[in-house]
Design an enzyme around this catalytic site. Structure first.
Site, mmCIF file in Angstrom:
data_model
loop_
_atom_site.group_PDB
_atom_site.id
_atom_site.type_symbol
_atom_site.label_atom_id
_atom_site.label_comp_id
_atom_site.label_asym_id
_atom_site.label_seq_id
_atom_site.Cartn_x
_atom_site.Cartn_y
_atom_site.Cartn_z
ATOM 1 N N HIS A 76 20.166 10.784 10.436
ATOM 2 C CA HIS A 76 20.231 10.639 8.949
ATOM 3 C C HIS A 76 22.029 10.549 9.007
ATOM 4 O O HIS A 76 22.614 10.339 7.544
ATOM 5 C CB HIS A 76 19.945 11.530 8.035
ATOM 6 C CG HIS A 76 20.383 13.027 8.166
ATOM 7 N ND1 HIS A 76 19.758 14.324 8.670
ATOM 8 C CD2 HIS A 76 21.582 13.453 7.667
ATOM 9 C CE1 HIS A 76 20.697 15.169 8.750
ATOM 10 N NE2 HIS A 76 21.828 14.910 7.800
ATOM 11 N N ASP A 120 14.441 13.315 13.444
ATOM 12 C CA ASP A 120 15.691 13.230 13.159
ATOM 13 C C ASP A 120 16.896 13.319 14.124
ATOM 14 O O ASP A 120 17.520 14.555 14.304
ATOM 15 C CB ASP A 120 16.039 14.112 11.830
ATOM 16 C CG ASP A 120 17.389 13.968 11.221
ATOM 17 O OD1 ASP A 120 17.950 12.960 11.354
ATOM 18 O OD2 ASP A 120 17.829 14.930 10.455
ATOM 19 N N SER A 215 25.517 18.619 9.828
ATOM 20 C CA SER A 215 24.239 17.829 10.228
ATOM 21 C C SER A 215 24.570 17.076 11.713
ATOM 22 O O SER A 215 25.830 16.756 11.818
ATOM 23 C CB SER A 215 24.019 16.628 9.262
ATOM 24 O OG SER A 215 23.228 17.080 8.392
ATOM 25 N N GLY A 216 23.490 17.269 12.378
ATOM 26 C CA GLY A 216 23.750 16.686 13.909
ATOM 27 C C GLY A 216 24.239 17.498 15.011
ATOM 28 O O GLY A 216 24.360 17.343 16.014
#
Length: 261
Positions: A76, A120, A215-216
């Protein structure tokens, strides 16, 4: 005999009964490590800072170096253009240790679902290989199907927002230790898939969490990248959901082999 509630009181009571488990992908806005501390400079040499161009400006995500020419992050985080900073501590400065590398190819997992956040994860093939140094190193990946046990304490780091309300983006890398929970503790998330996701963050420690913009980034347990910061409640409260890396080792290895120089 009970008197009928006044209309306003009745409305307020109904509002309190509404479900509160609305969630967003953790990279939807600039993000945070909540309740953590500044990491020791270059103590996490596998960390990647992703400076991402969007239609409306820029956003930030995390990632981690798994081969000299590959960074792993969340699907995402994909957007128009991504610049990868390796060896960074203060991302507002041109540090001696930094390598700023363009992305040659973005490979989101083919079954990524942007509504449920299943699968994801995304591989970033760098245009040129990173040069390993004291500030830039690879992080090991788990074996296929390797388990992370509930109550294990793991580490998350990122350059995300440090405030649960408002925005306070740090310039330097921050970190926090979080506890892995049993899968059923993430029942608040209707799309939680135990085989491919991890439930992370003790609800009793509400001041400790990953969030938007982290995120990530990797969930590192005993030196191994076991999870990827994925999604959670919009208010940043734990527990939150991480992609379970061990479920995707065959896809990661196959994709990197296919794109070898």
């Amino acid at each position: 005999m009970h008197r009928p509630l006044p209309q306003m009181a009745l409305i307020m009571q109904l509002l309190l009964l509404l479900p509160t488990a609305f969630f967003l992908p953790s990279g939807a806005l600039a993000g945070w490590i909540i309740g953590g501390k500044e990491a020791r400079s270059h103590s996490k040499p596998y960390m990647a800072f992703l400076n991402i161009s969007t239609k409306h400006g820029h956003k930030r995500c995390g990632g981690f170096l798994i081969r000299k020419d590959f960074v792993l992050t969340a699907a995402h985080c994909d957007d128009k253009k991504i610049m990868v900073y390796l060896g960074a501590h203060d991302v507002t400065k041109r540090e001696w240790s930094q390598q700023r590398l363009a992305v040659g190819q973005k490979i989101p997992h083919p079954k990524y679902n942007n509504k449920t956040q299943e699968n994801d994860l995304m591989l970033l093939k760098l245009k040129r290989k990173a040069k390993l140094s004291t500030a830039v190193q690879l992080v090991p990946l788990p074996e296929t199907g390797e388990e992370v046990m509930p109550r294990d304490v793991c580490n998350v780091a990122g350059w995300g927002n440090t405030r649960a309300r408002g925005v306070s983006l740090p310039s330097t890398l921050r970190e926090v230790d979080l506890k892995v929970l049993e899968a059923d503790r993430c029942s608040r998330y209707p799309h939680f898939v135990p085989n491919s996701m991890l439930c992370v963050g003790d609800p009793k420690e509400v001041e400790k969490s990953s969030f938007q913009g982290d995120s990530g980034g990797p969930l590192v347990c005993e030196g191994t990248a076991q999870g990827i910061v994925s999604f959670g409640r919009k208010d940043g409260s734990p527990p939150r959901v991480f992609t379970r890396v061990s479920a995707y080792i065959p896809w990661i290895k196959k994709t990197m082999r296919k794109l070898q120089d």
